[in-house]
Design a protein around this motif. Structure first.
Motif, PDB file in Angstrom:
ATOM      1  N   LYS A  81      -1.023  -1.144  21.278  1.00 11.20           N
ATOM      2  CA  LYS A  81      -2.049  -1.783  20.438  1.00 11.20           C
ATOM      3  C   LYS A  81      -2.825  -0.781  19.578  1.00 11.20           C
ATOM      4  N   LEU A  82      -2.515   0.508  19.727  1.00  7.26           N
ATOM      5  CA  LEU A  82      -3.308   1.531  19.025  1.00  7.26           C
ATOM      6  C   LEU A  82      -2.630   2.055  17.765  1.00  7.26           C
ATOM      7  N   GLY A  83      -1.346   1.712  17.581  1.00  2.47           N
ATOM      8  CA  GLY A  83      -0.595   2.225  16.443  1.00  2.47           C
ATOM      9  C   GLY A  83      -0.541   1.224  15.305  1.00  2.47           C
ATOM     10  N   CYS A  84      -0.638   1.724  14.089  1.00  5.72           N
ATOM     11  CA  CYS A  84      -0.544   0.861  12.910  1.00  5.72           C
ATOM     12  C   CYS A  84       0.882   0.932  12.366  1.00  5.72           C
ATOM     13  N   PRO A  85       1.606  -0.188  12.325  1.00  5.73           N
ATOM     14  CA  PRO A  85       2.974  -0.151  11.809  1.00  5.73           C
ATOM     15  C   PRO A  85       3.004   0.273  10.341  1.00  5.73           C
ATOM     16  N   ILE A  86       3.984   1.118   9.996  1.00  6.14           N
ATOM     17  CA  ILE A  86       4.213   1.486   8.599  1.00  6.14           C
ATOM     18  C   ILE A  86       5.256   0.510   8.064  1.00  6.14           C
ATOM     19  N   ALA A  87       4.784  -0.488   7.304  1.00  9.00           N
ATOM     20  CA  ALA A  87       5.672  -1.552   6.821  1.00  9.00           C
ATOM     21  C   ALA A  87       6.475  -1.098   5.614  1.00  9.00           C
ATOM     22  N   SER A  88       5.900  -0.183   4.814  1.00  9.02           N
ATOM     23  CA  SER A  88       6.614   0.310   3.636  1.00  9.02           C
ATOM     24  C   SER A  88       6.023   1.646   3.222  1.00  9.02           C
ATOM     25  N   ILE A  89       6.798   2.390   2.427  1.00  8.65           N
ATOM     26  CA  ILE A  89       6.338   3.670   1.887  1.00  8.65           C
ATOM     27  C   ILE A  89       6.489   3.617   0.373  1.00  8.65           C
ATOM     28  N   ALA A  90       5.395   3.897  -0.340  1.00  5.64           N
ATOM     29  CA  ALA A  90       5.433   3.960  -1.806  1.00  5.64           C
ATOM     30  C   ALA A  90       5.383   5.424  -2.219  1.00  5.64           C
ATOM     31  N   VAL A  91       6.385   5.859  -2.988  1.00  2.00           N
ATOM     32  CA  VAL A  91       6.462   7.245  -3.450  1.00  2.00           C
ATOM     33  C   VAL A  91       6.321   7.247  -4.967  1.00  2.00           C
ATOM     34  N   THR A  92       5.365   8.027  -5.473  1.00  2.78           N
ATOM     35  CA  THR A  92       5.116   8.010  -6.916  1.00  2.78           C
ATOM     36  C   THR A  92       4.774   9.401  -7.437  1.00  2.78           C
ATOM     37  N   ASP A  93       5.167   9.668  -8.664  1.00  7.78           N
ATOM     38  CA  ASP A  93       4.842  10.930  -9.330  1.00  7.78           C
ATOM     39  C   ASP A  93       3.554  10.705 -10.123  1.00  7.78           C
ATOM     40  N   GLY A  94       2.424  11.053  -9.494  1.00  8.88           N
ATOM     41  CA  GLY A  94       1.131  10.949 -10.173  1.00  8.88           C
ATOM     42  C   GLY A  94       0.761   9.544 -10.608  1.00  8.88           C
ATOM     43  N   MET A  95       1.256   8.523  -9.920  1.00 12.38           N
ATOM     44  CA  MET A  95       0.986   7.098 -10.220  1.00 12.38           C
ATOM     45  C   MET A  95       1.517   6.685 -11.592  1.00 12.38           C
ATOM     46  N   LYS A  96       2.483   7.449 -12.116  1.00 11.62           N
ATOM     47  CA  LYS A  96       3.118   7.046 -13.369  1.00 11.62           C
ATOM     48  C   LYS A  96       4.196   6.011 -13.060  1.00 11.62           C
ATOM     49  N   PRO A  97       4.715   5.305 -14.077  1.00  8.92           N
ATOM     50  CA  PRO A  97       5.774   4.320 -13.818  1.00  8.92           C
ATOM     51  C   PRO A  97       6.991   4.990 -13.176  1.00  8.92           C
ATOM     52  N   GLY A  98       7.769   4.207 -12.419  1.00  9.36           N
ATOM     53  CA  GLY A  98       9.003   4.724 -11.832  1.00  9.36           C
ATOM     54  C   GLY A  98       8.844   5.119 -10.380  1.00  9.36           C
ATOM     55  N   ARG A  99       8.064   4.348  -9.616  1.00  3.71           N
ATOM     56  CA  ARG A  99       7.883   4.701  -8.210  1.00  3.71           C
ATOM     57  C   ARG A  99       9.040   4.134  -7.365  1.00  3.71           C
ATOM     58  N   ILE A 100       9.172   4.693  -6.141  1.00  6.20           N
ATOM     59  CA  ILE A 100      10.158   4.172  -5.187  1.00  6.20           C
ATOM     60  C   ILE A 100       9.389   3.426  -4.103  1.00  6.20           C
ATOM     61  N   ASP A 101       9.896   2.262  -3.732  1.00  2.06           N
ATOM     62  CA  ASP A 101       9.337   1.519  -2.593  1.00  2.06           C
ATOM     63  C   ASP A 101      10.385   1.448  -1.498  1.00  2.06           C
ATOM     64  N   PHE A 102      10.049   2.002  -0.332  1.00  2.75           N
ATOM     65  CA  PHE A 102      10.933   1.887   0.825  1.00  2.75           C
ATOM     66  C   PHE A 102      10.393   0.777   1.720  1.00  2.75           C
ATOM     67  N   THR A 103      11.046  -0.362   1.704  1.00  2.00           N
ATOM     68  CA  THR A 103      10.618  -1.508   2.512  1.00  2.00           C
ATOM     69  C   THR A 103      11.825  -2.045   3.275  1.00  2.00           C
ATOM     70  N   PRO A 104      11.871  -1.852   4.597  1.00  2.00           N
ATOM     71  CA  PRO A 104      13.027  -2.343   5.353  1.00  2.00           C
ATOM     72  C   PRO A 104      13.039  -3.863   5.452  1.00  2.00           C
ATOM     73  N   LYS A 105      14.202  -4.420   5.747  1.00  2.84           N
ATOM     74  CA  LYS A 105      14.292  -5.868   5.996  1.00  2.84           C
ATOM     75  C   LYS A 105      13.560  -6.193   7.287  1.00  2.84           C
ATOM     76  N   ALA A 106      13.121  -7.438   7.412  1.00  2.05           N
ATOM     77  CA  ALA A 106      12.303  -7.855   8.559  1.00  2.05           C
ATOM     78  C   ALA A 106      12.979  -7.531   9.891  1.00  2.05           C
ATOM     79  N   GLU A 107      14.306  -7.768   9.962  1.00  2.23           N
ATOM     80  CA  GLU A 107      14.997  -7.571  11.249  1.00  2.23           C
ATOM     81  C   GLU A 107      15.175  -6.082  11.608  1.00  2.23           C
ATOM     82  N   GLU A 108      14.918  -5.203  10.627  1.00  4.69           N
ATOM     83  CA  GLU A 108      15.102  -3.766  10.881  1.00  4.69           C
ATOM     84  C   GLU A 108      13.852  -3.117  11.483  1.00  4.69           C
TER      85      GLU A 108
END
Length: 413
Positions: A81-108
């Motif tokens: 109950k103490l850990g916060c799940p990491i549902a996705s990771i957003a990777v961006t170069d200085g918040m400019k357009p063209g970021r990567i979103d790593f979001t697994p499928k629900a069953e993963e």
């Protein structure tokens, strides 16, 4: 468990003597204990200081593989109950357009979980206190270490002499035992400093970890659970060039918060500090060898890297899983823990894996540290390609989960 810091007769010989009772050292003691392997754990700190409220605002990303380890050694009920799940990771170069979103499928499942280091320590220490296979020597340190054909003998600063079959250095980056053994280190300075703290913020993070790359260094926001008052929280790791670090250190809290807010581009709304500010210099080091006669080196004593990918602790926990598996297999065959064949197997297993993770992390640090518009455009082009290529995204998500390579059994579900 014997929680010992008194003089007197020497305790009985145990299988392992673990120098360092931090997150990696104590996880090793506990994982070994669950496999029937006994240990002395020696730590100069007072456990009460390490778990005091406000003593350490740091948080750690625990990969899926590391969570499997905690589950397999019985820590999940205390930590769930103490850990916060990491549902996705957003990777961006200085918040400019063209970021990567790593979001697994629900069953993963998730990409890992974020824990306050204090919560991890409390769970480990509580479990260790209940474990008869662990003798815990606190507020003391090794003043003499003798390794020989028949075992290991260590004299502590409180006068005790303890004995074992295998000495394990889990003392962190400045490990004196590693240095005394003469292990050569590949090492360099990044000339950067990481500022670490916690933030309260207006908008929910929705389980998203942000990795924002600036030429001066990465800026990471890592999701934490809301506090008891329902305030939204994240951990911050802000990397700045060493030449600017003194200026950032000298900032009053209000100015520091303003600088952080500017770099967040309003993603979480208004912010304020939720933890003390800490900082440490960033360095790379990798021990070419991690075993010697009756000695094994694990965790940060063996390898230290840039926090860009949040893999430092997870790499140490992979050391734990591999070492316990090697020891268990060998002891089943009648070998003692300090046997040279077993140590050679551990070194071979861990050397390549740790070097590959560290090389990838170092490459990423250098790639995103190149200043200028052209470099930024090239990076964003590459990130766009990853975003559109499911196979590449899958590879990076497996790496983040710690599920690649030959996994020790303790790190498997």
């Amino acid at each position: 468990m014997s929680d010992s810091n008194t003089t007197g007769t020497a305790p009985e010989r145990r299988d392992l003597i673990i120098l360092g009772g931090g997150l990696v050292g104590m996880t090793l003691a506990l994982a070994a204990a669950r496999a029937g392997i006994t240990a002395h754990v020696v730590d100069r700190a007072d456990p009460a200081d390490l778990v005091a409220e406000g003593a350490d605002g740091r948080a750690s990303a625990i990969s899926t593989a590391s969570w499997n380890l905690f589950t397999n050694i019985g820590l999940a009920p205390a930590l769930e109950k103490l850990g916060c799940p990491i549902a996705s990771i957003a990777v961006t170069d200085g918040m400019k357009p063209g970021r990567i979103d790593f979001t697994p499928k629900a069953e993963e499942g998730t990409l890992g979980r974020m824990f306050a280091n204090r919560d991890l320590r409390i769970a480990l220490f509580d479990a260790a206190r209940q474990e008869p296979n662990i003798a815990w020597h606190v507020r003391t340190e090794a003043v003499r270490k003798d390794r020989g054909a028949h075992g290991v003998e260590v004299e502590l600063s409180d006068g005790q002499v303890i004995r074992g079959s295998l000495l394990i250095a889990a003392e962190g980056r400045q490990s004196p035992t590693r240095d005394e053994a003469g292990f050569a280190l590949a090492k360099w300075e990044y000339h950067h400093r990481a500022f670490v703290t916690g933030l309260f913020h207006e908008k929910p993070h929705d389980g998203t970890a942000w990795e924002i790359f600036y030429p001066a260094g990465p800026f990471a926001l890592l999701p934490l659970l809301d506090d008891a008052q329902g305030r939204h929280r994240s951990a911050l790791v802000w990397t700045v060039a060493e030449k600017d670090a003194a200026g950032v250190s000298a900032m009053p809290d209000a100015m520091f918060v303003n600088e952080v807010f500017e770099r967040m581009h309003g993603v979480f709304g208004k912010i304020e500090l939720s933890a003390p500010r800490m900082s440490y210099p960033l360095r790379f080091h990798h021990a070419g060898r991690v075993v010697e006669e009756r000695l094994a080196v694990i965790g940060d004593a063996a390898h230290g890297m840039h926090p860009i990918a949040g893999q430092g602790l997870n790499l140490g926990l992979r050391d734990v899983g591999a070492l316990v598996e090697v020891l268990t297999d060998g002891m089943r065959l009648g070998l003692e823990p300090g046997d040279a064949q077993m140590l050679a197997r551990y070194e071979k297993w861990r050397s390549l894996d740790s070097l590959m993770v560290m090389a990838a992390t170092d490459g990423l640090t250098r790639l995103f540290g190149i200043p200028g518009r052209t470099a930024s455009a090239v990076r964003r082009l590459g990130m766009g390609a990853v975003q559109r290529t499911p196979l590449l995204k899958r590879f990076f998500m497996d790496e983040a989960r710690g599920m690649s390579g030959k996994l020790p059994e303790l790190l498997q579900a």
